[in-house]
Design a protein around this motif. Structure first.
Motif, PDB file in Angstrom:
ATOM      1  N   ILE A 105      -7.265  14.253  18.911  1.00 38.20           N
ATOM      2  CA  ILE A 105      -6.151  14.502  19.831  1.00 38.20           C
ATOM      3  C   ILE A 105      -5.081  15.296  19.090  1.00 38.20           C
ATOM      4  N   ASP A 106      -4.628  16.353  19.743  1.00 39.64           N
ATOM      5  CA  ASP A 106      -3.582  17.191  19.181  1.00 39.64           C
ATOM      6  C   ASP A 106      -2.711  17.691  20.324  1.00 39.64           C
ATOM      7  N   PRO A 107      -1.501  17.125  20.481  1.00 41.87           N
ATOM      8  CA  PRO A 107      -0.632  17.530  21.600  1.00 41.87           C
ATOM      9  C   PRO A 107      -0.287  19.021  21.585  1.00 41.87           C
ATOM     10  N   ALA A 114      -4.244   3.874  16.890  1.00 38.20           N
ATOM     11  CA  ALA A 114      -4.791   4.646  15.774  1.00 38.20           C
ATOM     12  C   ALA A 114      -6.177   4.173  15.370  1.00 38.20           C
ATOM     13  N   ASP A 115      -6.475   2.883  15.591  1.00 39.06           N
ATOM     14  CA  ASP A 115      -7.745   2.340  15.125  1.00 39.06           C
ATOM     15  C   ASP A 115      -8.936   2.937  15.859  1.00 39.06           C
ATOM     16  N   TYR A 116      -8.787   3.312  17.143  1.00 38.18           N
ATOM     17  CA  TYR A 116      -9.934   3.892  17.833  1.00 38.18           C
ATOM     18  C   TYR A 116      -9.814   5.408  17.983  1.00 38.18           C
ATOM     19  N   LEU A 117      -8.888   6.016  17.278  1.00 40.42           N
ATOM     20  CA  LEU A 117      -8.797   7.470  17.225  1.00 40.42           C
ATOM     21  C   LEU A 117      -8.905   7.949  15.779  1.00 40.42           C
ATOM     22  N   GLY A 165     -13.865   6.297  18.217  1.00 41.20           N
ATOM     23  CA  GLY A 165     -13.438   5.681  16.983  1.00 41.20           C
ATOM     24  C   GLY A 165     -14.401   5.825  15.832  1.00 41.20           C
ATOM     25  N   THR A 166     -13.939   5.388  14.664  1.00 41.78           N
ATOM     26  CA  THR A 166     -14.768   5.405  13.463  1.00 41.78           C
ATOM     27  C   THR A 166     -16.021   4.586  13.668  1.00 41.78           C
ATOM     28  N   TRP A 167     -15.906   3.488  14.431  1.00 42.93           N
ATOM     29  CA  TRP A 167     -17.046   2.617  14.700  1.00 42.93           C
ATOM     30  C   TRP A 167     -17.560   2.818  16.123  1.00 42.93           C
ATOM     31  N   GLY A 168     -17.308   4.000  16.659  1.00 44.12           N
ATOM     32  CA  GLY A 168     -17.764   4.323  17.992  1.00 44.12           C
ATOM     33  C   GLY A 168     -18.872   5.353  17.960  1.00 44.12           C
ATOM     34  N   ALA A 169     -19.018   6.115  19.054  1.00 42.98           N
ATOM     35  CA  ALA A 169     -20.081   7.097  19.189  1.00 42.98           C
ATOM     36  C   ALA A 169     -19.559   8.486  18.845  1.00 42.98           C
ATOM     37  N   ARG A 186      -5.516   8.554  13.854  1.00 43.35           N
ATOM     38  CA  ARG A 186      -4.760   9.759  14.223  1.00 43.35           C
ATOM     39  C   ARG A 186      -5.372  11.021  13.635  1.00 43.35           C
ATOM     40  N   ASP A 187      -6.674  11.082  13.703  1.00 41.80           N
ATOM     41  CA  ASP A 187      -7.401  12.289  13.307  1.00 41.80           C
ATOM     42  C   ASP A 187      -6.994  13.423  14.245  1.00 41.80           C
TER      43      ASP A 187
END
Length: 559
Positions: free
Chosen positions: A296-298, A285-288, A259-263, A291-292
């Protein structure tokens, strides 16, 4: 009261009023078997009930009068709803005999001139029952416990028409009441063996598999199974915010929180994955990074999702494989399959290179002003002092971001963080509940000056209920995270100075003020020693830490 005991409830958290007050005599009779915890606000009682459910897997019971259970008490109910914590809310319509339609003071019946407690609670619970007769109260409570405990777990409520609380149970000629056990029995759905076999084949074929572990992996059994599988296969483990600390974050397979506030290490590792295995996580969406597509891109990654609720698979992203079942059950079944162990060393080498490149666990070189600490100093002290006997609860704001992004937790399951609405003030009553559930452990609460000011009275509950905890107040005299996101002109973000150590002493706690990192380490160690030595006879300790107001979360955020 008998129904609560039949449903295996042994604690309730309350600030009583009106109809709830009328129940209290019955609790006195069973006080050796059922602990009624008196809080100083409905907000605190609701958070304690939510955290009790989060940590035990059994519904925490929150009891309060209708207008307040559904407003100030909504804080803990919403956290339970968003975080999937089992919880039962017992409240009333707050009306007086025969006057519910007259717009009486506090009335919550939904009539003209009144508010509607049922409507409010239905917006934030899995189930809300309404009892207008005593027998309906018994059945409604049985249903509330049933709904709260079934996947996906969450809050359920029973609203009582206030006048019935004083009535004796009449003989029923048409409606029979039965024991609670038969309503609560269920057999968990087992994962489909063919689907698990397909998942095993996908993992075996992957060069760079990344497991995204979330709240659904936060049980002791699942944490152990996940660590064993990752160590055996070399699959990387990244976590959602709710999954933070699900594995030993110093292990060779760990890459940190997303996430934005992750590592950055977690985000970059996920981006390079050829297979993403989502384990009890929502892919919110908040920890990705909202949806960057770089994460993740299927279109370029295979995605498999394991969740106890089939509605969650394919909720945010389309998936190639969905496995319905408990995460622990799926991991146990995977253990019998070949998962590409021959690729283990190559997978671990990729993880090591990624973590080195992106500085996983390396704090930035930051300094605080004279007579102050930086958030990085708190992280260093916690990294040095935390033991398997410690639990750590977090609150909201800059202090939380520094821990979730930079502190590598070695003991799976020791972190308790607000993962639903994530509101300020949650951490202190959460720590009190954690100590109640785990009386043999040392509970540390890290909270900002803004958060602790909201729920300070939880300290009085800790003293009264003999729940000794250690509270670290990151006191930067303002709303640091809000300050960081403002332009240069500051308004409505700075607080007047408060001495939380002095306030704590006035509430019967130990209070210490520190302005150096070594002082903080000594204060934590002394508090822990007294608590582990004296048990419930020890006092809570509040450590007021002077934090440099210029210390920012932007330094460790992955923008």
């Amino acid at each position: 009261m008998n129904t609560l005991l039949e449903c295996r409830a042994d604690h309730a958290f309350t600030l009583p009023g009106l109809g709830i007050t009328w129940m209290l005599d019955e609790f006195f009779e069973v006080r050796e078997r059922f602990r009624l915890v008196l809080a100083r606000s409905e907000q605190i009682a609701s958070v304690m009930a939510q955290v009790y459910g989060k940590l035990t897997g059994r519904p925490g019971v929150f009891m309060a009068q209708g207008p307040f259970a559904s407003t100030t008490g909504a804080f803990g109910i919403l956290e339970a709803q968003f975080a999937g914590s089992p919880m039962v809310v017992l409240t009333d319509t707050s009306c007086y005999d025969g006057f519910g339609m007259y717009g009486v003071y506090q009335t919550m019946t939904g009539d003209y001139g009144a508010a509607d407690v049922r409507t409010v609670l239905r917006t934030m619970t899995k189930y809300t029952g309404y009892a207008t007769e005593p027998h309906e109260a018994v059945y409604g409570l049985q249903m509330a416990f049933k709904h709260a405990q079934l996947p996906r777990m969450g809050p359920a409520a029973l609203v009582l028409k206030t006048p019935i609380i004083r009535r004796e149970m009449p003989d029923q000629k048409r409606v029979n009441l039965y024991g609670s056990e038969g309503y609560l029995r269920h057999t968990p759905a087992r994962p489909d063996a063919a689907a698990v076999g397909q998942l095993a084949a996908m993992i075996a074929q992957a060069e760079t598999p990344v497991i995204v572990a979330g709240q659904g992996a936060q049980t002791s059994r699942t944490r152990e199974l996940l660590g064993a599988l990752a160590a055996r296969t070399g699959a990387a483990v990244a976590t959602s915010y709710n999954g933070k600390g699900v594995v030993d974050e110093t292990a060779a397979y760990a890459v940190g929180m997303l996430g934005t506030w992750g590592a950055r290490s977690a985000n970059r590792m996920l981006a390079r994955a050829d297979l993403v295995v989502v384990l009890g996580a929502s892919l919110g969406a908040d920890y990705l990074r909202f949806r960057d597509e770089g994460l993740i891109d299927p279109a370029r990654q295979r995605i498999a999702q394991v969740d106890v609720d089939p509605r969650h698979a394919g909720w945010v992203y389309p998936v190639e494989l969905a496995v319905t079942g408990d995460a622990g059950d799926v991991l146990a079944m995977l253990a019998a399959h070949d998962l590409g162990e021959a690729r283990r060393d190559a997978r671990l080498a990729t993880i090591a290179a990624n973590n080195l490149e992106h500085g996983f666990g390396v704090l930035p070189a930051v300094l605080a002003g004279p007579g102050m600490l930086h958030f990085a100093d708190i992280v260093r002290v916690l990294d040095r002092l935390l033991t398997p006997q410690d639990m750590l609860t977090l609150d909201a704001g800059n202090n939380r971001i520094w821990v979730t992004s930079s502190l590598r937790l070695r003991t799976p399951g020791q972190l308790v963080a607000p993962g639903g609405i994530g509101g300020m003030g949650w951490g202190l009553p959460a720590a009190a509940a954690a100590r109640l559930v785990h009386p043999g452990r040392h509970v540390i609460c890290l909270i900002g000056d803004g958060g602790i000011a909201m729920t300070l009275s939880a300290l009085a509950t800790c003293v009264q209920e003999r729940l000794p905890i250690t509270v670290i107040v990151a006191n930067n005299q303002g709303l640091g995270m809000v300050r960081d996101n403002m332009k240069e002109r500051r308004i409505a973000v700075d607080f007047s100075p408060m001495d939380f150590a002095a306030i704590a002493r006035g509430m019967g706690c130990n209070g210490v003020r520190v302005d150096r990192a070594d002082m903080l380490g000594d204060a934590i160690a002394q508090s822990r020693e007294s608590i582990l030595r004296d048990g419930d006879a020890a006092l809570p300790t509040v450590i007021d830490v002077a934090i440099d107001p210029s210390a920012s979360h932007l330094t460790v955020s992955d923008y």
